[in-house]
Design a protein around this motif. Structure first.
Motif, PDB file in Angstrom:
ATOM      1  N   PRO A   5       0.826  -1.198   0.000  1.00  0.00           N
ATOM      2  CA  PRO A   5       0.000   0.000   0.000  1.00  0.00           C
ATOM      3  C   PRO A   5       0.866   1.257   0.000  1.00  0.00           C
ATOM      4  CG  PRO A   5      -0.626  -1.491   1.769  1.00  0.00           C
ATOM      5  CD  PRO A   5       0.645  -1.994   1.189  1.00  0.00           C
ATOM      6  N   SER A   8       2.291   6.284   4.406  1.00  0.00           N
ATOM      7  CA  SER A   8       1.387   7.113   5.192  1.00  0.00           C
ATOM      8  C   SER A   8       1.584   8.600   4.921  1.00  0.00           C
ATOM      9  CB  SER A   8       1.648   6.867   6.658  1.00  0.00           C
ATOM     10  OG  SER A   8       2.894   7.409   6.965  1.00  0.00           O
ATOM     11  N   ARG A  14       0.178   4.203   8.220  1.00  0.00           N
ATOM     12  CA  ARG A  14      -0.944   3.628   7.501  1.00  0.00           C
ATOM     13  C   ARG A  14      -0.899   2.116   7.671  1.00  0.00           C
ATOM     14  NH1 ARG A  14      -3.264   6.021   2.375  1.00  0.00           N
ATOM     15  NH2 ARG A  14      -4.413   4.300   1.521  1.00  0.00           N
ATOM     16  N   ASP A  16      -0.881  -1.720   7.168  1.00  0.00           N
ATOM     17  CA  ASP A  16      -0.528  -2.565   6.033  1.00  0.00           C
ATOM     18  C   ASP A  16      -1.708  -3.402   5.584  1.00  0.00           C
ATOM     19  OD1 ASP A  16       2.466  -4.514   5.608  1.00  0.00           O
ATOM     20  OD2 ASP A  16       1.707  -2.748   4.586  1.00  0.00           O
ATOM     21  N   THR A  17      -2.112  -4.347   6.436  1.00  0.00           N
ATOM     22  CA  THR A  17      -3.251  -5.204   6.106  1.00  0.00           C
ATOM     23  C   THR A  17      -4.396  -4.901   7.056  1.00  0.00           C
ATOM     24  OG1 THR A  17      -1.831  -6.962   5.307  1.00  0.00           O
ATOM     25  CG2 THR A  17      -4.071  -7.575   5.909  1.00  0.00           C
ATOM     26  N   VAL A  18      -5.530  -4.525   6.474  1.00  0.00           N
ATOM     27  CA  VAL A  18      -6.712  -4.225   7.281  1.00  0.00           C
ATOM     28  C   VAL A  18      -7.647  -5.435   7.218  1.00  0.00           C
ATOM     29  CG1 VAL A  18      -8.669  -2.677   7.606  1.00  0.00           C
ATOM     30  CG2 VAL A  18      -6.514  -1.784   6.686  1.00  0.00           C
ATOM     31  N   LEU A  35     -11.452   1.011   0.910  1.00  0.00           N
ATOM     32  CA  LEU A  35     -10.083   0.729   1.357  1.00  0.00           C
ATOM     33  C   LEU A  35      -9.216   0.275   0.181  1.00  0.00           C
ATOM     34  CD1 LEU A  35     -10.746  -1.074   4.782  1.00  0.00           C
ATOM     35  CD2 LEU A  35     -10.152   1.320   4.373  1.00  0.00           C
ATOM     36  N   TYR A  40      -5.144   0.122   0.221  1.00  0.00           N
ATOM     37  CA  TYR A  40      -4.875  -0.843   1.296  1.00  0.00           C
ATOM     38  C   TYR A  40      -4.908  -2.264   0.775  1.00  0.00           C
ATOM     39  CZ  TYR A  40      -5.623   2.737   4.879  1.00  0.00           C
ATOM     40  OH  TYR A  40      -5.526   3.847   5.669  1.00  0.00           O
ATOM     41  N   ARG A  41      -4.242  -3.127   1.518  1.00  0.00           N
ATOM     42  CA  ARG A  41      -4.422  -4.572   1.331  1.00  0.00           C
ATOM     43  C   ARG A  41      -5.527  -4.963   2.318  1.00  0.00           C
ATOM     44  NH1 ARG A  41       0.773  -6.553   2.778  1.00  0.00           N
ATOM     45  NH2 ARG A  41       1.461  -5.730   0.783  1.00  0.00           N
ATOM     46  N   VAL A  42      -6.553  -5.645   1.837  1.00  0.00           N
ATOM     47  CA  VAL A  42      -7.716  -5.930   2.679  1.00  0.00           C
ATOM     48  C   VAL A  42      -7.916  -7.436   2.829  1.00  0.00           C
ATOM     49  CG1 VAL A  42     -10.219  -5.652   2.942  1.00  0.00           C
ATOM     50  CG2 VAL A  42      -8.864  -3.794   1.948  1.00  0.00           C
ATOM     51  N   HIS A  63      -5.664  -7.073  -4.351  1.00  0.00           N
ATOM     52  CA  HIS A  63      -5.288  -6.717  -2.973  1.00  0.00           C
ATOM     53  C   HIS A  63      -6.306  -7.211  -1.938  1.00  0.00           C
ATOM     54  CE1 HIS A  63      -2.529  -3.129  -4.251  1.00  0.00           C
ATOM     55  NE2 HIS A  63      -2.153  -4.302  -4.722  1.00  0.00           N
ATOM     56  N   THR A 233      -6.546   5.968  10.275  1.00  0.00           N
ATOM     57  CA  THR A 233      -5.324   6.767  10.418  1.00  0.00           C
ATOM     58  C   THR A 233      -5.488   8.010  11.286  1.00  0.00           C
ATOM     59  OG1 THR A 233      -5.876   7.864   8.339  1.00  0.00           O
ATOM     60  CG2 THR A 233      -4.275   6.069   8.215  1.00  0.00           C
TER      61      THR A 233
END
Ligand SMILES: Nc1nc2c(ncn2[C@@H]2O[C@H](COP(=O)(O)OP(=O)(O)O[C@H]3O[C@H](CO)[C@@H](O)[C@H](O)[C@@H]3O)[C@@H](O)[C@H]2O)c(=O)[nH]1
Length: 369
Positions: A5, A8, A14, A16-18, A35, A40-42, A63, A233
């Motif tokens: 991603p 920030s 920010r 990384d993985t949400v 996202l 983002y990586r989700v 992602h 964030t």
């Protein structure tokens, strides 16, 4: 498998993985989309049912990874958290009205116990993730607009009386006590222009029970998604935010359903709803108008006004509008029959008692009539 991603901004790191729970529901799908759009990586988790698989396929993105899990099983929660090792969790999985009234045990298992399992598992990670919790205006309990001239703020005392509000309040307490960074978003009336609201006979029955003049502040689901993304964030952690649309979203219950029906072409499809009883503070639904000054300043999420949403619905329905219009009188007869007040000629709405025969006891606190 995926590119990193973007880095920030100056406000904070920010994630990384949400991990998004309830990722393929109404708010979930919009939040995952948002996202992904933000880079983002989700890791998206939801129940493994065909409808959720369809939404996952539609969202398909390099992602995005889907993790099928039942969060009421603590072992599955442990596996999920250790596999994904998220740097942030957006916890949206939930059972909402009216289903939570039909299934109060399941509501507790999902809305409270699964939250506890997630917090426990998250706390076992080497670096505790930020936890963004989806809560609801329902924690404030019934709001009689004839009694309350004020609007809701995060400091308004909570007083949940129904299954949903009570379980959401319990979940909030768990989140606030957890030793990690948390942000709680209490959502108003979430609406969409693209379908996806679970409109079924239980929902129509429940909607018909609500006092026509009850206050509700709606919000576009895309704006809700923006708020959840911003909560990842924001430096304003350990804070509760109220999430609702701009002043054009301050409405009465009957205005919401009548204007959506009219935008679809179903003009006057809903029979007139009953007003609430000005002298009974308990016989109102748990919604009201809210103060969004601070939440909008911090999370900058209000972008879709109510008139714009209605215009979008009209544009999407297009010429079908003309076909739906003649169906309105028939729809009105059917909706009248579905109403819990059908054949009962009293003046005022009595929502909690009205839905009891069909949906069960929706209250956790005794009503004070
Ligand atoms: N993994 C998992 N997912 C679950 C479970 N139980 C429910 N879910 C998922 O949780 C999602 C809830 O989505 P919706 O039913 O569409 O509700 P929503 O409108 O998106 O509700 C959101 O807003 C509410 C406030 O307005 C919130 O209360 C709710 O938690 C959620 O964030 C669904 O996709 C459902 O499958 C479970 O045990 N495990």
């Amino acid at each position: 498998m995926s590119t990193a991603p973007q880095s920030s901004d100056s406000n904070g790191s920010r994630p990384d993985t949400v991990l998004v729970t309830g990722a393929f529901g109404l708010v979930g799908a919009a939040t995952v989309r948002r996202l992904l759009d933000e880079g983002y990586r989700v890791a998206a988790t939801d129940l493994d049912v065909p409808a959720n698989r369809r939404v996952a396929r539609k969202l398909g993105d390099p992602h995005l990874s889907a993790h099928w899990a039942d969060l009421t099983d603590p072992n599955q929660v442990d596996d999920l958290i250790s596999t994904v090792a998220p740097t942030a969790i957006v916890h949206l999985a939930g059972i909402i009205p009216p289903q939570c009234y039909r299934h109060p045990g399941l509501s507790r298992a999902v809305n409270v116990d699964a939250t506890a399992s997630l917090l426990r598992a998250a706390g076992n990670l080497a670096a505790a993730p930020r936890f963004v919790q989806a809560s609801s205006i329902a924690v404030y309990g019934p709001r009689n607009p004839h009694r309350h001239n004020d609007i809701l703020t995060p400091d308004t005392p909570i007083r949940p009386v129904d299954v949903y509000g009570t379980h959401k309040a319990e979940a909030e307490a768990l989140v606030r006590a957890a030793p990690l960074e948390w942000v709680i978003l209490r959502l108003g009336g979430v609406m969409t222009t693209t379908g996806g609201l679970a409109v079924n006979t239980d929902m129509l029955h429940f909607q018909a029970a609500l006092p026509a003049d009850g206050r509700i502040q709606t919000v576009d689901v895309r704006d809700v998604a923006t708020a959840f993304a911003a909560a990842l964030t924001t430096p304003a952690v350990r804070e509760i935010f109220l999430i609702a649309g701009d002043s054009s979203h301050r409405q009465q219950q009957h205005q919401v359903r009548d204007s959506v029906a009219a935008a679809l072409g179903l003009i006057d499809a809903f029979p007139p709803a009953r007003p609430g009883n000005p002298d009974n503070d308990e016989a109102w639904f748990a919604t009201d108008w809210v103060d969004t000054d601070r939440s909008h300043r911090v999370l900058a999420f209000q972008h879709h006004s109510w008139p714009d949403m209605l215009d979008e619905i009209r544009a999407k329905v297009g010429p079908l509008h003309h076909l739906l219009r003649p169906a309105a009188p028939l729809a009105r007869v059917w909706l009248n029959w579905l109403s819990p007040y059908h054949g009962d000629h009293r003046t005022y709405a009595d929502p909690w008692n009205a839905i009891r025969p069909r949906l069960g006891n929706s209250l956790t606190q005794p009503e004070q009539h």
